[in-house]
Design a protein around this motif. Structure first.
Motif, PDB file in Angstrom:
ATOM      1  N   SER A  84       0.853  -1.181   0.000  1.00  0.00           N
ATOM      2  CA  SER A  84       0.000   0.000   0.000  1.00  0.00           C
ATOM      3  C   SER A  84       0.889   1.232   0.000  1.00  0.00           C
ATOM      4  CB  SER A  84      -0.915   0.018   1.231  1.00  0.00           C
ATOM      5  OG  SER A  84      -1.664   1.224   1.286  1.00  0.00           O
ATOM      6  N   VAL A  85       0.527   2.227  -0.795  1.00  0.00           N
ATOM      7  CA  VAL A  85       1.341   3.439  -0.930  1.00  0.00           C
ATOM      8  C   VAL A  85       0.596   4.618  -0.324  1.00  0.00           C
ATOM      9  CG1 VAL A  85       2.578   4.964  -2.502  1.00  0.00           C
ATOM     10  CG2 VAL A  85       2.314   2.540  -3.069  1.00  0.00           C
ATOM     11  N   THR A  86       1.253   5.331   0.580  1.00  0.00           N
ATOM     12  CA  THR A  86       0.702   6.561   1.142  1.00  0.00           C
ATOM     13  C   THR A  86       1.675   7.704   0.903  1.00  0.00           C
ATOM     14  OG1 THR A  86       1.677   6.286   3.348  1.00  0.00           O
ATOM     15  CG2 THR A  86      -0.446   5.219   2.951  1.00  0.00           C
ATOM     16  N   LYS A  87       1.135   8.901   0.727  1.00  0.00           N
ATOM     17  CA  LYS A  87       1.960  10.091   0.517  1.00  0.00           C
ATOM     18  C   LYS A  87       1.524  11.164   1.505  1.00  0.00           C
ATOM     19  CE  LYS A  87       2.545   9.031  -4.397  1.00  0.00           C
ATOM     20  NZ  LYS A  87       2.402   9.491  -5.792  1.00  0.00           N
ATOM     21  N   ILE A  88       2.484  11.778   2.171  1.00  0.00           N
ATOM     22  CA  ILE A  88       2.202  12.777   3.198  1.00  0.00           C
ATOM     23  C   ILE A  88       2.792  14.111   2.777  1.00  0.00           C
ATOM     24  CG2 ILE A  88       2.529  13.383   5.620  1.00  0.00           C
ATOM     25  CD1 ILE A  88       2.802  10.385   6.197  1.00  0.00           C
ATOM     26  N   SER A  89       1.950  15.130   2.753  1.00  0.00           N
ATOM     27  CA  SER A  89       2.380  16.478   2.340  1.00  0.00           C
ATOM     28  C   SER A  89       1.861  17.507   3.324  1.00  0.00           C
ATOM     29  CB  SER A  89       1.856  16.808   0.938  1.00  0.00           C
ATOM     30  OG  SER A  89       2.213  15.827   0.001  1.00  0.00           O
ATOM     31  N   ASP A  90       2.598  18.587   3.492  1.00  0.00           N
ATOM     32  CA  ASP A  90       2.154  19.707   4.324  1.00  0.00           C
ATOM     33  C   ASP A  90       1.482  20.740   3.431  1.00  0.00           C
ATOM     34  OD1 ASP A  90       3.221  18.609   6.652  1.00  0.00           O
ATOM     35  OD2 ASP A  90       5.205  19.455   6.251  1.00  0.00           O
ATOM     36  N   ILE A  91       0.223  21.051   3.741  1.00  0.00           N
ATOM     37  CA  ILE A  91      -0.528  22.022   2.942  1.00  0.00           C
ATOM     38  C   ILE A  91      -1.267  22.975   3.882  1.00  0.00           C
ATOM     39  CG2 ILE A  91      -0.871  20.334   1.095  1.00  0.00           C
ATOM     40  CD1 ILE A  91      -3.846  20.218   2.007  1.00  0.00           C
ATOM     41  N   THR A  92      -1.834  24.018   3.303  1.00  0.00           N
ATOM     42  CA  THR A  92      -2.721  24.915   4.038  1.00  0.00           C
ATOM     43  C   THR A  92      -4.145  24.653   3.569  1.00  0.00           C
ATOM     44  OG1 THR A  92      -1.019  26.628   4.264  1.00  0.00           O
ATOM     45  CG2 THR A  92      -3.312  27.309   4.547  1.00  0.00           C
ATOM     46  N   LEU A  93      -5.018  24.336   4.500  1.00  0.00           N
ATOM     47  CA  LEU A  93      -6.409  24.011   4.184  1.00  0.00           C
ATOM     48  C   LEU A  93      -7.296  25.139   4.692  1.00  0.00           C
ATOM     49  CD1 LEU A  93      -8.071  21.719   2.915  1.00  0.00           C
ATOM     50  CD2 LEU A  93      -8.316  20.738   5.188  1.00  0.00           C
ATOM     51  N   THR A  94      -8.220  25.589   3.844  1.00  0.00           N
ATOM     52  CA  THR A  94      -9.106  26.690   4.213  1.00  0.00           C
ATOM     53  C   THR A  94     -10.563  26.261   4.116  1.00  0.00           C
ATOM     54  OG1 THR A  94      -9.171  27.543   1.944  1.00  0.00           O
ATOM     55  CG2 THR A  94      -7.451  28.401   3.393  1.00  0.00           C
ATOM     56  N   LYS A 105      -2.629  13.320   4.143  1.00  0.00           N
ATOM     57  CA  LYS A 105      -2.201  11.950   3.859  1.00  0.00           C
ATOM     58  C   LYS A 105      -3.059  11.391   2.729  1.00  0.00           C
ATOM     59  CE  LYS A 105      -1.462   7.577   6.314  1.00  0.00           C
ATOM     60  NZ  LYS A 105      -1.464   6.985   7.678  1.00  0.00           N
ATOM     61  N   ARG A 106      -2.386  11.059   1.611  1.00  0.00           N
ATOM     62  CA  ARG A 106      -3.070  10.456   0.469  1.00  0.00           C
ATOM     63  C   ARG A 106      -2.854   8.949   0.511  1.00  0.00           C
ATOM     64  NH1 ARG A 106      -0.146  13.762  -4.019  1.00  0.00           N
ATOM     65  NH2 ARG A 106       1.302  14.124  -2.302  1.00  0.00           N
ATOM     66  N   VAL A 107      -3.933   8.198   0.467  1.00  0.00           N
ATOM     67  CA  VAL A 107      -3.854   6.741   0.585  1.00  0.00           C
ATOM     68  C   VAL A 107      -4.439   6.087  -0.664  1.00  0.00           C
ATOM     69  CG1 VAL A 107      -4.051   6.906   3.096  1.00  0.00           C
ATOM     70  CG2 VAL A 107      -6.115   6.550   1.730  1.00  0.00           C
ATOM     71  N   ASP A 108      -4.117   4.798  -0.853  1.00  0.00           N
ATOM     72  CA  ASP A 108      -4.650   4.076  -2.003  1.00  0.00           C
ATOM     73  C   ASP A 108      -5.773   3.133  -1.561  1.00  0.00           C
ATOM     74  OD1 ASP A 108      -3.343   2.010  -0.736  1.00  0.00           O
ATOM     75  OD2 ASP A 108      -1.753   1.808  -2.234  1.00  0.00           O
ATOM     76  N   ASP A 109      -6.286   2.340  -2.500  1.00  0.00           N
ATOM     77  CA  ASP A 109      -7.412   1.452  -2.200  1.00  0.00           C
ATOM     78  C   ASP A 109      -7.040   0.322  -1.245  1.00  0.00           C
ATOM     79  OD1 ASP A 109      -9.290   2.787  -3.844  1.00  0.00           O
ATOM     80  OD2 ASP A 109      -8.421   1.845  -5.623  1.00  0.00           O
ATOM     81  N   THR A 206       6.885   9.739   0.894  1.00  0.00           N
ATOM     82  CA  THR A 206       6.154   8.626   0.307  1.00  0.00           C
ATOM     83  C   THR A 206       6.485   7.382   1.113  1.00  0.00           C
ATOM     84  OG1 THR A 206       6.284   9.616  -1.891  1.00  0.00           O
ATOM     85  CG2 THR A 206       5.703   7.296  -1.770  1.00  0.00           C
ATOM     86  N   ARG A 207       5.443   6.662   1.549  1.00  0.00           N
ATOM     87  CA  ARG A 207       5.629   5.500   2.407  1.00  0.00           C
ATOM     88  C   ARG A 207       4.999   4.285   1.737  1.00  0.00           C
ATOM     89  NH1 ARG A 207       3.596   5.158   7.068  1.00  0.00           N
ATOM     90  NH2 ARG A 207       5.419   4.767   8.375  1.00  0.00           N
ATOM     91  N   TYR A 208       5.767   3.204   1.678  1.00  0.00           N
ATOM     92  CA  TYR A 208       5.304   1.953   1.077  1.00  0.00           C
ATOM     93  C   TYR A 208       5.099   0.940   2.198  1.00  0.00           C
ATOM     94  CZ  TYR A 208       6.791   4.282  -3.165  1.00  0.00           C
ATOM     95  OH  TYR A 208       6.938   5.191  -4.194  1.00  0.00           O
ATOM     96  N   LEU A 209       3.847   0.662   2.520  1.00  0.00           N
ATOM     97  CA  LEU A 209       3.509  -0.272   3.577  1.00  0.00           C
ATOM     98  C   LEU A 209       3.460  -1.688   3.008  1.00  0.00           C
ATOM     99  CD1 LEU A 209       2.435   2.573   4.506  1.00  0.00           C
ATOM    100  CD2 LEU A 209       0.757   1.342   5.860  1.00  0.00           C
ATOM    101  N   VAL A 210       4.057  -2.628   3.723  1.00  0.00           N
ATOM    102  CA  VAL A 210       4.227  -3.985   3.202  1.00  0.00           C
ATOM    103  C   VAL A 210       3.799  -5.001   4.250  1.00  0.00           C
ATOM    104  CG1 VAL A 210       5.922  -5.695   2.440  1.00  0.00           C
ATOM    105  CG2 VAL A 210       6.126  -3.315   1.682  1.00  0.00           C
TER     106      VAL A 210
END
Length: 260
Positions: A84-94, A105-109, A206-210
């Motif tokens: 499983s691939v997750t991506k973590i980014s720092d953003i500003t949310l309004t 954190k963006r995750v896959d299925d 980017t993190r690859y969970l196994v």
């Protein structure tokens, strides 16, 4: 037979004396304490093992500050039974006139591989366990972030020009402990929902969970050491945290000792 009768007779005589009764009571209490301690130790061992499985999210994680190439992902996929691939980014949310700095954190299925997510309908709602992340077009916010932005499920937020509906309040991520605990407010979204969005961020991981057995984990570690010298491997079984960039990096062990 005479020896047994003699032992019983001596024991009975001891019980008739105060020091004999005290000795028997002490021995009985000690035996009860040792039995209770043994049973409690086994119960705690089982409880911690179950919670470790639920909290770490995977058997092994490969973390990199840049995404792997397609060839590298295919090579890792051949070594890993489940990925499983997750991506973590720092953003500003309004939202309306409010804003917050957020770790998105963006995750896959396939996420999460192990354990369950805990979500609710409001920041103070009863939590429920789910085995899948947000759906397409959804975003989940942790309770502090939802309160700060003044949002509730059904509201719309915009990230990189993409409109996302707040689907739930996020309380727990099974792999959060492997990412490192912090005070940063969190949000989660399905990667497919932001494929066309532009995320302006100076920092990202980017993190690859196994999920893999011990032999497969060793093979993955060896592959990362040669193919991805700047990546980090995190193993639950140790939990071994070692930087592949330096051969003698420290390890942090969360391994459970065998019960005695």
């Amino acid at each position: 037979m005479n020896a047994l009768w003699l032992a019983l007779e001596n024991g009975w005589r001891d019980l008739q004396q105060q020091h004999g009764r005290i000795a028997l009571a002490t021995q009985t209490a000690s035996l009860f304490f040792l039995m209770t301690l043994s049973l409690t130790s086994a119960s705690i061992q089982s409880y911690l093992a179950d919670n470790l499985d639920q909290m770490l999210g995977s058997d092994l994680v490969v973390e990199s500050h840049s995404a792997l190439t397609r060839d590298e992902e295919r090579a890792l996929g051949r070594l890993a039974p489940r990925l499983s691939v997750t991506k973590i980014s720092d953003i500003t949310l309004t939202h309306q006139d409010r804003w917050a700095r957020v770790q998105l954190k963006r995750v896959d299925d396939a996420y999460p591989l192990q354990g369950k997510l805990q979500i609710g309908d409001t920041p103070v709602a009863r939590q429920r366990a789910v085995s899948r992340g947000p759906g397409v077009g959804e975003i989940w916010l942790e309770s502090r972030l939802a309160t700060k932005l003044g949002t509730q499920p059904g509201d719309t937020l915009v990230i990189g020009g993409t409109r996302l509906r707040l689907g739930a309040i996020l309380f727990h991520e099974p792999d959060r402990i492997m990412e490192g605990q912090g005070t940063t407010q969190r949000a989660m979204v399905l990667s497919h929902s932001l494929d066309a969005a532009s995320l302006a961020s100076s920092k990202g991981r980017t993190r690859y969970l196994v999920t893999a057995d011990e032999e497969q984990q060793r093979a993955i570690e060896e592959w990362v050491r040669t193919a991805l010298p700047g990546a980090t491997v995190i193993r639950k079984s140790a939990v071994d945290i070692r930087s592949q960039a330096s051969g003698n990096a420290p390890r942090i062990s969360l391994a459970l000792p065998p019960s005695s």
